[in-house]
Design an enzyme around this catalytic site. Structure first.
Site, PDB file in Angstrom:
ATOM      1  N   ARG A 150       0.815  -1.226   0.000  1.00 46.93           N
ATOM      2  CA  ARG A 150       0.000   0.000   0.000  1.00 46.93           C
ATOM      3  C   ARG A 150       0.842   1.267   0.000  1.00 46.93           C
ATOM      4  O   ARG A 150       0.321   2.357  -0.248  1.00 46.93           O
ATOM      5  CB  ARG A 150      -1.022  -0.038   1.147  1.00 46.93           C
ATOM      6  CG  ARG A 150      -2.190  -0.978   0.811  1.00 46.93           C
ATOM      7  CD  ARG A 150      -3.260  -0.887   1.869  1.00 46.93           C
ATOM      8  NE  ARG A 150      -2.833  -1.505   3.106  1.00 46.93           N
ATOM      9  CZ  ARG A 150      -3.157  -2.733   3.485  1.00 46.93           C
ATOM     10  NH1 ARG A 150      -3.951  -3.461   2.746  1.00 46.93           N
ATOM     11  NH2 ARG A 150      -2.716  -3.221   4.612  1.00 46.93           N
ATOM     12  N   GLU A 176       3.406 -10.817  14.379  1.00 47.70           N
ATOM     13  CA  GLU A 176       2.675 -11.459  15.462  1.00 47.70           C
ATOM     14  C   GLU A 176       2.979 -12.961  15.492  1.00 47.70           C
ATOM     15  O   GLU A 176       3.187 -13.546  16.540  1.00 47.70           O
ATOM     16  CB  GLU A 176       1.186 -11.215  15.273  1.00 47.70           C
ATOM     17  CG  GLU A 176       0.427 -11.214  16.564  1.00 47.70           C
ATOM     18  CD  GLU A 176      -1.026 -10.869  16.335  1.00 47.70           C
ATOM     19  OE1 GLU A 176      -1.338 -10.248  15.301  1.00 47.70           O
ATOM     20  OE2 GLU A 176      -1.842 -11.239  17.199  1.00 47.70           O
TER      21      GLU A 176
HETATM   22  P1  AMP Z   1       2.895  -2.675  11.767  1.00 49.86           P
HETATM   23  O1  AMP Z   1       4.157  -3.312  11.256  1.00 49.86           O
HETATM   24  O2  AMP Z   1       2.286  -3.404  12.916  1.00 49.86           O
HETATM   25  O3  AMP Z   1       3.069  -1.190  12.034  1.00 49.86           O
HETATM   26  O4  AMP Z   1       1.823  -2.828  10.602  1.00 49.86           O
HETATM   27  C1  AMP Z   1       1.818  -1.973   9.514  1.00 49.86           C
HETATM   28  C2  AMP Z   1       1.415  -2.652   8.231  1.00 49.86           C
HETATM   29  O5  AMP Z   1       0.307  -3.523   8.401  1.00 49.86           O
HETATM   30  C3  AMP Z   1       1.015  -1.603   7.221  1.00 49.86           C
HETATM   31  O6  AMP Z   1       1.637  -1.920   5.986  1.00 49.86           O
HETATM   32  C4  AMP Z   1      -0.488  -1.687   7.135  1.00 49.86           C
HETATM   33  O7  AMP Z   1      -0.899  -1.642   5.797  1.00 49.86           O
HETATM   34  C5  AMP Z   1      -0.875  -3.016   7.782  1.00 49.86           C
HETATM   35  N1  AMP Z   1      -1.879  -2.855   8.879  1.00 49.86           N
HETATM   36  C6  AMP Z   1      -1.680  -3.152  10.192  1.00 49.86           C
HETATM   37  N2  AMP Z   1      -2.778  -2.922  10.931  1.00 49.86           N
HETATM   38  C7  AMP Z   1      -3.723  -2.464  10.072  1.00 49.86           C
HETATM   39  C8  AMP Z   1      -5.085  -2.018  10.220  1.00 49.86           C
HETATM   40  N3  AMP Z   1      -5.723  -2.015  11.403  1.00 49.86           N
HETATM   41  N4  AMP Z   1      -5.733  -1.587   9.108  1.00 49.86           N
HETATM   42  C9  AMP Z   1      -5.112  -1.581   7.914  1.00 49.86           C
HETATM   43  N5  AMP Z   1      -3.848  -1.988   7.703  1.00 49.86           N
HETATM   44  C10 AMP Z   1      -3.143  -2.433   8.761  1.00 49.86           C
END
Ligand code: AMP
Length: 185
Positions: free
Chosen positions: A70, A107
């Site tokens: 994205r 996770e």
């Molecule tokens: P993180 O590594 O936990 O910061 O997760 C970020 C990545 O996961 C990004 O590329 C987001 O597109 C996706 N992502 C994580 N949580 C969500 C959410 N609640 N809604 C949409 N995309 C998410």
């Protein structure tokens, strides 16, 4: 509505309203923030582009780095508007030339991201972009990857930040991190 007449606060409120929340996607308990409605009309796409760029116009940015997948939507648009190049960070096995790689914890298990070795250099001022900051794991790995390439300066940008997950706390305190729209979760 004529978007040009809105104040910056009103524009942000419009953009915030345009994000679509999908409960329990892709698994129960996740409030998925769907950014696709922001790209869906020329008015919101242009308002999103303008507001994202506000903070980065005069910083001498030479490369925008987008994270798969994205980060590949607004990344190239921002690069074009800033007069910069675009560099993709991808999942393993997708980039054809020599790569640097970084591992990070998800996770469940570990994941990896890669960048072409010749895509950035010591004179680059880099803006790393992704759609959303959750726990920060993905962007921290991207930051480490770009940092190891010895660039001049790194800025980090998101469309959305989920504040309760405190993703920005995983970064060193001096890193410049900005997000346009915040949600608690
Ligand atoms: P993180 O590594 O936990 O910061 O997760 C970020 C990545 O996961 C990004 O590329 C987001 O597109 C996706 N992502 C994580 N949580 C969500 C959410 N609640 N809604 C949409 N995309 C998410």
């Amino acid at each position: 509505m004529n978007m040009k007449e809105l104040t910056s606060e009103e524009k942000l409120a419009e953009l915030r309203k345009t994000v679509r929340n999908i409960p329990d996607f892709p698994i129960p308990g996740i409030q998925f923030k769907d950014v696709t409605p922001l790209f869906n009309t020329k008015e919101s796409l242009s308002m999103l582009t303008d507001t994202l760029l506000d903070e980065y116009k005069d910083l001498g940015i030479t490369k925008v780095v987008g994270i798969e997948s994205r980060g590949f939507i607004m990344g190239p648009i921002m690069a074009l508007e800033l007069g910069a190049g675009f560099v993709p960070i991808r999942k393993p096995g997708k980039l054809p030339a020599e790569v640097y790689e970084e591992e990070y914890e998800k996770e469940y298990g570990v994941d990896k991201i890669q960048i072409h070795k010749d895509s950035l250099g010591e004179n680059d001022v880099v803006l790393i972009h992704d759609d959303l900051l959750a726990t920060g794991g993905t962007m921290l790995a991207a930051y480490k990857l770009v940092k190891k390439m010895g660039v001049k300066k790194i800025y980090i940008n998101f469309i959305i930040e989920l504040e309760e997950l405190r993703g920005r706390e995983v970064f060193p305190a001096d890193v410049d991190i900005k997000s346009l729209i915040t949600f608690s979760i």
